[in-house]
Design a protein around this motif. Structure first.
Motif, PDB file in Angstrom:
ATOM      1  N   ALA A 180      67.909  51.914  21.612  1.00 13.92           N
ATOM      2  CA  ALA A 180      66.645  50.792  21.349  1.00 13.92           C
ATOM      3  C   ALA A 180      65.716  49.882  21.671  1.00 13.92           C
ATOM      4  N   LEU A 181      67.086  48.573  21.981  1.00 10.93           N
ATOM      5  CA  LEU A 181      66.477  47.199  23.466  1.00 10.93           C
ATOM      6  C   LEU A 181      65.954  47.630  24.218  1.00 10.93           C
TER       7      LEU A 181
ATOM      8  N   GLN B 184      64.643  51.016  24.846  1.00 14.80           N
ATOM      9  CA  GLN B 184      63.092  51.228  24.607  1.00 14.80           C
ATOM     10  C   GLN B 184      61.901  50.787  24.591  1.00 14.80           C
ATOM     11  N   ASN B 185      62.933  49.091  24.603  1.00 12.84           N
ATOM     12  CA  ASN B 185      61.705  48.483  24.587  1.00 12.84           C
ATOM     13  C   ASN B 185      61.165  47.704  26.093  1.00 12.84           C
TER      14      ASN B 185
END
Length: 86
Positions: A42-43, A45-46
């Motif tokens: 998730a990190l 993907q940012n």
């Protein structure tokens, strides 16, 4: 050109990915592996696409350093596992 910090973090991510992937299910279940990886994914993907690509390239450089065939293959798969490839 990547600095020492970026190379070190890429190498750490590669080693973690290898360890998680090659650990037997009795050491860490696939579900537990995903619980560890999901926040990291998730990190990542940012990050902007250019940064994700740069990190994937650094991880691929780490993969080239792996001499064990199984670890080498797993390392090459790490960018995809971490969702860095679009």
């Amino acid at each position: 050109m990547a600095d020492a910090l970026e190379r070190t973090l890429a190498k750490a991510l590669t080693k973690i990915g290898i360890r998680l992937d090659l650990s037997g299910d009795d050491a860490i279940t696939p579900e537990a592996t995903m619980e560890v990886l999901q926040p990291v994914i998730a990190l990542l993907q940012n990050l902007p696409a250019q940064d994700r690509q740069a990190l994937a390239e650094l991880i691929n450089q780490c993969a080239q350093e792996e001499t064990d065939p199984e670890r080498h293959l797993t390392a090459w798969e790490t960018p995809e596992t971490l969702g860095l490839l679009v």
